[in-house]
Design an enzyme around this catalytic site. Structure first.
Site, PDB file in Angstrom:
ATOM      1  N   SER A  54      20.914 153.614 -42.528  1.00 48.39           N
ATOM      2  CA  SER A  54      21.712 153.652 -43.248  1.00 48.39           C
ATOM      3  C   SER A  54      23.132 153.114 -42.842  1.00 48.39           C
ATOM      4  O   SER A  54      23.195 152.689 -41.782  1.00 48.39           O
ATOM      5  CB  SER A  54      22.097 155.199 -43.715  1.00 48.39           C
ATOM      6  OG  SER A  54      22.576 155.873 -42.395  1.00 48.39           O
ATOM      7  N   ASP A  86      19.233 150.902 -45.689  1.00 47.16           N
ATOM      8  CA  ASP A  86      19.199 151.956 -46.699  1.00 47.16           C
ATOM      9  C   ASP A  86      20.434 152.235 -47.376  1.00 47.16           C
ATOM     10  O   ASP A  86      21.328 152.160 -46.687  1.00 47.16           O
ATOM     11  CB  ASP A  86      18.619 153.000 -46.080  1.00 47.16           C
ATOM     12  CG  ASP A  86      18.358 154.148 -47.056  1.00 47.16           C
ATOM     13  OD1 ASP A  86      17.885 153.805 -48.056  1.00 47.16           O
ATOM     14  OD2 ASP A  86      18.315 155.322 -46.382  1.00 47.16           O
ATOM     15  N   HIS A 182      18.892 163.801 -52.296  1.00 46.64           N
ATOM     16  CA  HIS A 182      18.920 163.610 -50.800  1.00 46.64           C
ATOM     17  C   HIS A 182      19.300 165.238 -50.072  1.00 46.64           C
ATOM     18  O   HIS A 182      19.850 165.920 -50.772  1.00 46.64           O
ATOM     19  CB  HIS A 182      19.881 162.642 -50.597  1.00 46.64           C
ATOM     20  CG  HIS A 182      19.641 161.278 -50.847  1.00 46.64           C
ATOM     21  ND1 HIS A 182      20.247 160.589 -51.959  1.00 46.64           N
ATOM     22  CD2 HIS A 182      18.888 160.372 -50.377  1.00 46.64           C
ATOM     23  CE1 HIS A 182      19.744 159.366 -52.132  1.00 46.64           C
ATOM     24  NE2 HIS A 182      18.603 159.222 -51.005  1.00 46.64           N
ATOM     25  N   HIS A 212      13.283 157.768 -53.543  1.00 47.72           N
ATOM     26  CA  HIS A 212      14.213 158.413 -52.588  1.00 47.72           C
ATOM     27  C   HIS A 212      14.232 160.020 -52.441  1.00 47.72           C
ATOM     28  O   HIS A 212      13.871 160.572 -53.336  1.00 47.72           O
ATOM     29  CB  HIS A 212      15.757 157.842 -52.677  1.00 47.72           C
ATOM     30  CG  HIS A 212      15.956 156.605 -52.324  1.00 47.72           C
ATOM     31  ND1 HIS A 212      16.785 156.185 -51.551  1.00 47.72           N
ATOM     32  CD2 HIS A 212      15.202 155.340 -52.894  1.00 47.72           C
ATOM     33  CE1 HIS A 212      16.890 154.745 -51.261  1.00 47.72           C
ATOM     34  NE2 HIS A 212      15.879 154.194 -52.129  1.00 47.72           N
ATOM     35  N   GLY A 213      15.017 160.370 -51.571  1.00 45.13           N
ATOM     36  CA  GLY A 213      15.108 162.111 -51.681  1.00 45.13           C
ATOM     37  C   GLY A 213      13.743 162.673 -51.478  1.00 45.13           C
ATOM     38  O   GLY A 213      13.807 163.867 -52.088  1.00 45.13           O
ATOM     39  N   SER A 215      12.031 164.053 -49.051  1.00 43.57           N
ATOM     40  CA  SER A 215      11.479 165.240 -47.994  1.00 43.57           C
ATOM     41  C   SER A 215      10.859 166.287 -48.449  1.00 43.57           C
ATOM     42  O   SER A 215      11.420 166.705 -49.494  1.00 43.57           O
ATOM     43  CB  SER A 215      12.543 165.463 -46.988  1.00 43.57           C
ATOM     44  OG  SER A 215      12.808 164.281 -46.149  1.00 43.57           O
ATOM     45  N   ASN A 255      11.120 157.116 -49.049  1.00 46.01           N
ATOM     46  CA  ASN A 255      12.070 157.324 -48.164  1.00 46.01           C
ATOM     47  C   ASN A 255      12.187 158.624 -47.470  1.00 46.01           C
ATOM     48  O   ASN A 255      12.233 159.713 -48.155  1.00 46.01           O
ATOM     49  CB  ASN A 255      13.470 157.097 -48.948  1.00 46.01           C
ATOM     50  CG  ASN A 255      13.642 155.278 -48.931  1.00 46.01           C
ATOM     51  OD1 ASN A 255      12.732 154.606 -48.957  1.00 46.01           O
ATOM     52  ND2 ASN A 255      14.890 155.271 -49.295  1.00 46.01           N
ATOM     53  N   ARG A 261      14.957 164.380 -39.480  1.00 48.79           N
ATOM     54  CA  ARG A 261      16.136 164.881 -38.780  1.00 48.79           C
ATOM     55  C   ARG A 261      15.634 166.383 -38.415  1.00 48.79           C
ATOM     56  O   ARG A 261      16.045 166.859 -37.408  1.00 48.79           O
ATOM     57  CB  ARG A 261      17.222 165.017 -39.656  1.00 48.79           C
ATOM     58  CG  ARG A 261      17.881 163.609 -40.020  1.00 48.79           C
ATOM     59  CD  ARG A 261      19.002 163.862 -40.828  1.00 48.79           C
ATOM     60  NE  ARG A 261      19.429 162.547 -41.443  1.00 48.79           N
ATOM     61  CZ  ARG A 261      20.836 162.260 -41.763  1.00 48.79           C
ATOM     62  NH1 ARG A 261      21.661 163.364 -42.143  1.00 48.79           N
ATOM     63  NH2 ARG A 261      21.118 161.240 -42.261  1.00 48.79           N
TER      64      ARG A 261
HETATM   65  O1  G3H Z   1      20.012 158.441 -48.250  1.00 47.70           O
HETATM   66  C1  G3H Z   1      20.529 159.079 -47.462  1.00 47.70           C
HETATM   67  C2  G3H Z   1      20.144 158.901 -45.954  1.00 47.70           C
HETATM   68  O2  G3H Z   1      19.407 160.242 -45.747  1.00 47.70           O
HETATM   69  C3  G3H Z   1      21.204 158.532 -45.044  1.00 47.70           C
HETATM   70  O3  G3H Z   1      22.028 159.497 -44.760  1.00 47.70           O
HETATM   71  O4  G3H Z   1      24.243 158.257 -44.319  1.00 47.70           O
HETATM   72  O5  G3H Z   1      23.873 160.460 -43.226  1.00 47.70           O
HETATM   73  O6  G3H Z   1      22.604 158.561 -42.426  1.00 47.70           O
HETATM   74  P1  G3H Z   1      23.127 159.188 -43.418  1.00 47.70           P
HETATM   75  P1  13P Z   2      15.669 162.825 -47.749  1.00 46.81           P
HETATM   76  O1  13P Z   2      16.950 163.139 -47.743  1.00 46.81           O
HETATM   77  O2  13P Z   2      14.827 163.713 -48.920  1.00 46.81           O
HETATM   78  O3  13P Z   2      14.800 162.666 -46.563  1.00 46.81           O
HETATM   79  O4  13P Z   2      15.678 161.272 -48.379  1.00 46.81           O
HETATM   80  C1  13P Z   2      16.224 160.023 -47.586  1.00 46.81           C
HETATM   81  C2  13P Z   2      16.340 158.905 -48.521  1.00 46.81           C
HETATM   82  O5  13P Z   2      16.178 158.900 -49.903  1.00 46.81           O
HETATM   83  C3  13P Z   2      16.995 157.775 -47.626  1.00 46.81           C
HETATM   84  O6  13P Z   2      17.521 156.776 -48.547  1.00 46.81           O
HETATM   85 ZN    ZN Z   3      18.026 157.262 -50.213  1.00 47.03          ZN
END
Ligand code: G3H
Ligand code: 13P
Ligand code: ZN
Length: 304
Positions: A54, A86, A182, A212-213, A215, A255, A261
């Protein structure tokens, strides 16, 4: 600048996923250990992956470290690996990543009007094309925390607009909003709108779609974190069966950041608790890395 040596283009990896009707795991990393864990998981399963960072992860590590570590990680591997930006929020960050050797970038202008999203996404595609770099766009809005930005409400992707967006921008893949969000609080009733995914797929055909999102926020990992001092309240994610359903209906890139994490935190906290006398950070990080690697292997197997 040319791609980092031995990296594969985003387009090639997406094509493999589309041809095999599977999803490629796109895993976020934030430091050397998480990067190594993902690459080791890819090697152990002999499966292509997308490494992604990111903007805030780039800020944290520094772009030079990102490039140097990825170069070191991939230079001897014999399986396809791509490096992806990302949620790039500006054309400048996308260009910087392309110029630095990334093989794929995302330009995320999903918060803008359709016309403005198309215009700004096209600009990045025009630049990326010159270097053979893939571009992911996004249409629709995911709720949750994303790069320090919190979206309170989601806005699901419109199937007709999705096809128009793909056609108008020339992107290589499209991130869609169908009910994910997310972060680690996706809501106990988080549920994918598979009907909408089917409609989108019908309109865009074989075109690669991105989730995305995604997890799962596994209860056993959350429990280990909380057992050793974390306070992860109301943690919940997308079930593995919903993910399988999404893949069978045409999702080709998934993703994952939060699950990695949380695995890292679980491994680290457990080790710190079990060996409180040790100040050897390599010892503790080894445990964090092993948890992260095992999580990545689990995801890769789920996505096949
Ligand atoms: O899509 C979001 C990702 O989880 C990136 O999160 O900006 O805290 O690295 P971050
Ligand atoms: P999660 O927070 O569900 O792992 O999604 C990550 C994501 O979409 C990163 O672009
Ligand atoms: Zn994302």
């Amino acid at each position: 600048m040319a791609l980092i040596e031995n990296l594969t283009t985003g387009q090639k990896i997406l094509k493999w996923a589309v041809d095999d009707k599977i999803a490629v795991g796109a895993f976020n990393f934030s430091n050397m250990e998480t990067l190594q864990a993902i690459v080791e998981a890819a090697l152990e399963t002999a499966t292509p992956v997308i490494l992604q960072v990111s903007e805030s992860a780039i800020k944290y590590m520094g772009i030079d470290y990102v490039i140097a570590m990825v170069e070191a990680a991939v230079h001897t591997v014999d399986i396809p690996i791509a490096l992806h930006l990302d949620h790039g929020k500006t054309s400048e960050i996308c260009k910087l990543c392309i110029d630095s050797g990334f093989s794929s970038v995302m330009i995320d202008k999903s918060e803008l009007s359709f016309a403005e999203n198309v215009r700004q996404t096209k600009e990045v595609v025009a630049y990326a094309e010159k270097f053979g770099v893939a571009v992911e766009g996004e249409l629709g809005i995911l709720a949750g925390v994303e790069d320090d930005v919190r979206a309170a409400h989601s806005l699901y992707t419109d199937p007709v607009q999705a096809a128009e967006f793909v056609e108008a921008t020339g992107i290589s893949s499209l991130a869609i909003a169908i009910g994910t969000s997310h972060g680690l609080n996706k809501g106990k009733t988080a549920h994918l709108d598979i009907g909408r995914l089917k409609e989108i797929k019908q309109k865009v055909g074989d075109f690669p779609l991105v989730l995305h999102g995604a997890s799962s926020v596994y209860p056993d990992i959350t429990e280990i974190c909380n057992q050793y001092g974390a306070v992860f309240k109301d943690a919940s994610g997308i079930s593995d069966s919903d993910i399988r359903d999404a893949i069978s209906h045409g999702i080709n890139k998934i993703n994952i950041d939060t699950d990695l994490r949380m695995a890292f935190v679980a491994g680290l906290r457990q080790s710190l608790h079990q060996a409180p006398e040790s100040a050897d950070i390599r010892f503790h990080l080894k445990s964090a890395k092993l948890f992260t690697k095992n999580l990545a292997i689990k995801k890769i197997n789920l996505f096949k």
